[in-house]
Design a protein around this motif. Structure first.
Motif, PDB file in Angstrom:
ATOM      1  N   MET A   1      43.390  -2.242  41.816  1.00  0.00           N
ATOM      2  CA  MET A   1      44.207  -1.430  42.731  1.00  0.00           C
ATOM      3  C   MET A   1      43.422  -0.164  43.034  1.00  0.00           C
ATOM      4  O   MET A   1      42.613   0.282  42.220  1.00  0.00           O
ATOM      5  N   GLY A   2      43.677   0.423  44.215  1.00  0.00           N
ATOM      6  CA  GLY A   2      43.045   1.689  44.557  1.00  0.00           C
ATOM      7  C   GLY A   2      41.748   1.510  45.305  1.00  0.00           C
ATOM      8  O   GLY A   2      41.521   0.495  45.975  1.00  0.00           O
ATOM      9  N   GLY A   3      40.878   2.521  45.186  1.00  0.00           N
ATOM     10  CA  GLY A   3      39.608   2.507  45.907  1.00  0.00           C
ATOM     11  C   GLY A   3      38.751   1.317  45.515  1.00  0.00           C
ATOM     12  O   GLY A   3      38.155   0.651  46.376  1.00  0.00           O
ATOM     13  N   VAL A   4      38.707   1.037  44.252  1.00  0.00           N
ATOM     14  CA  VAL A   4      37.877  -0.077  43.784  1.00  0.00           C
ATOM     15  C   VAL A   4      38.379  -1.397  44.385  1.00  0.00           C
ATOM     16  O   VAL A   4      37.577  -2.274  44.764  1.00  0.00           O
ATOM     17  N   ALA A   5      39.670  -1.521  44.516  1.00  0.00           N
ATOM     18  CA  ALA A   5      40.236  -2.741  45.108  1.00  0.00           C
ATOM     19  C   ALA A   5      39.874  -2.822  46.588  1.00  0.00           C
ATOM     20  O   ALA A   5      39.521  -3.892  47.096  1.00  0.00           O
ATOM     21  N   TYR A   6      39.942  -1.689  47.266  1.00  0.00           N
ATOM     22  CA  TYR A   6      39.562  -1.671  48.681  1.00  0.00           C
ATOM     23  C   TYR A   6      38.099  -2.089  48.845  1.00  0.00           C
ATOM     24  O   TYR A   6      37.759  -2.918  49.699  1.00  0.00           O
TER      25      TYR A   6
END
Ligand code: NAD
Length: 357
Positions: free
Chosen positions: A45-50
């Motif tokens: 989730m979050g930036g890493v997921a993006y």
């Protein structure tokens, strides 16, 4: 055979992975002497997921969390993703996950460790013995109410609460109070807002189900003042979304460090347990983040999601002992440190104390 609980783990961005690792280290140690085991599954989730999937909240994360007994979460966000369109930003992922899991209640305990009385901007005599618990409504109120608009000349938002929404958050507060000092202070603005009048009337009705709990009411402006004047007067503070947002941040200053405060978001079948701080990109990767808020969030997870009270107590006692023995991460080094530790050292010392407790 021991029970097994499935924990969905979301490490997130910035210091998220570092602090979650330490919480898992402590959880693994606590299990050894308990009647349960924990198995972990990682989700993005979050930036890493993006970066990896093009979405701040992949469907697999929602599905994985739904299938778990609880979600342990670090933090998300960072400058790298700040200029993305809103739908792709890390915080959109978190808001969507809360919604998907139906988390309408945010619980934030705030207490003061005697050893850290000097870390707050408030006077030690005002702080000593503070032990309060904010129950904030998380999915209604002015942040979500319709209609809302901004045409450049006029803008408006709408604070809406249904009786049902107030009833269910009130019950969370009264249930919490039953396990504490049996006092609920409901915070509203009933002298000005109709929505607050419904809030107050409904809370009074729900209070009848809990005759052992004392209910008082306070206007939000007074509550903001009383929180710094005499925070000891509070046990459970029950309030709506925007008032709770502001008051819980104010209350967090009582403890003196953002790195110490855990939180839980509950209401659906699966709860989310996370520190109140963000991803602290300024210190990420340096091994100096304070893991205590996440370790205490793991303890809340044991208490609220898994009903493993003894294990939760063991972690909380280990945190108290570590602080009274003078171990501090860098953020608290000025306050009575006998030894300044790295993030991983702090996790290991707590794990060691937990193993002996
Ligand atoms: P922050 O909480 O990340 O950091 C504020 C200050 O506190 C920084 O100086 C940081 O170094 C320090 N700090 C925070 N946690 C610490 C810890 N465990 N140990 C030691 N020091 C700690 O808030 P911010 O700087 O306003 O936001 C940074 C990013 O985090 C932003 O992208 C923001 O959107 C995001 N954020 C995420 C969450 C969440 O994931 N729930 C919450 C708040 C902010």
């Amino acid at each position: 055979m021991k029970k097994n609980y499935k924990i969905a783990v979301i490490r997130g961005d910035g210091i998220g992975p570092e602090i979650v690792d330490e919480a898992i280290k402590v959880l693994d140690c606590v299990c050894v002497n308990e009647d349960f085991t924990l198995s972990y599954e990682d989700y993005l989730m979050g930036g890493v997921a993006y970066d990896m999937t093009g979405s701040p909240l992949p469907d697999a994360t929602i599905e994985g969390c739904m299938k778990s007994d609880a979600v342990l979460f670090g933090a998300i966000g960072g400058e790298k993703w700040d200029n993305l369109p809103r739908e792709f930003r890390p915080e959109t992922g978190l808001l969507k996950l809360r919604k998907a899991l139906g988390l309408f209640a945010n619980l934030r305990p705030t207490s003061v460790f005697d050893e850290l009385l000097d870390a707050s901007t408030l006077k030690p005599e005002v702080l000593q013995g503070v032990d309060l618990f904010v129950v904030r409504e998380l999915t209604g109120g002015i942040y979500f109410g319709e209609p809302r608009a901004n045409d450049g000349q006029k803008a408006y938002n709408t604070m809406v609460y249904s009786k049902f929404e107030i009833e269910r958050i009130a019950r969370v507060a009264f249930e919490s109070a039953m396990k504490r000092r049996k006092h609920v202070c409901s915070v509203d603005k009933a002298n000005v807002l109709e929505v607050s009048q419904l809030w107050r009337d409904t809370v009074i009705e729900i209070a009848k189900e809990y005759p052992e709990v004392t209910l008082t009411h306070m206007y939000v402006d007074n509550a903001a003042m009383q929180l710094v004047r005499n925070p000891k007067q509070f046990d459970v503070i029950l309030t709506g979304n925007i008032f709770g947002d502001i008051l819980s941040d104010e209350a967090s200053m009582i403890s003196g460090s953002i790195g110490l405060l855990p939180s839980a978001s509950i209401g659906g079948t699966v709860g989310l347990y996370e520190p109140i701080h963000g991803s602290a990109p300024d210190i990420a990767g340096q091994g100096i983040a304070n893991p205590l808020a996440t370790i205490l969030s793991a303890s809340m997870m044991l208490r609220f999601a898994l009903d493993e009270t003894k294990a939760a107590d063991r972690i909380e006692n280990a945190v108290k002992k570590v602080l009274s023995d003078g171990y501090r991460t860098k953020d608290l080094a000025r306050y009575g440190a006998k030894e300044v530790c790295s993030t991983t050292q702090m996790g290991s010392i707590i794990a060691d104390y937990v193993a002996k407790a």
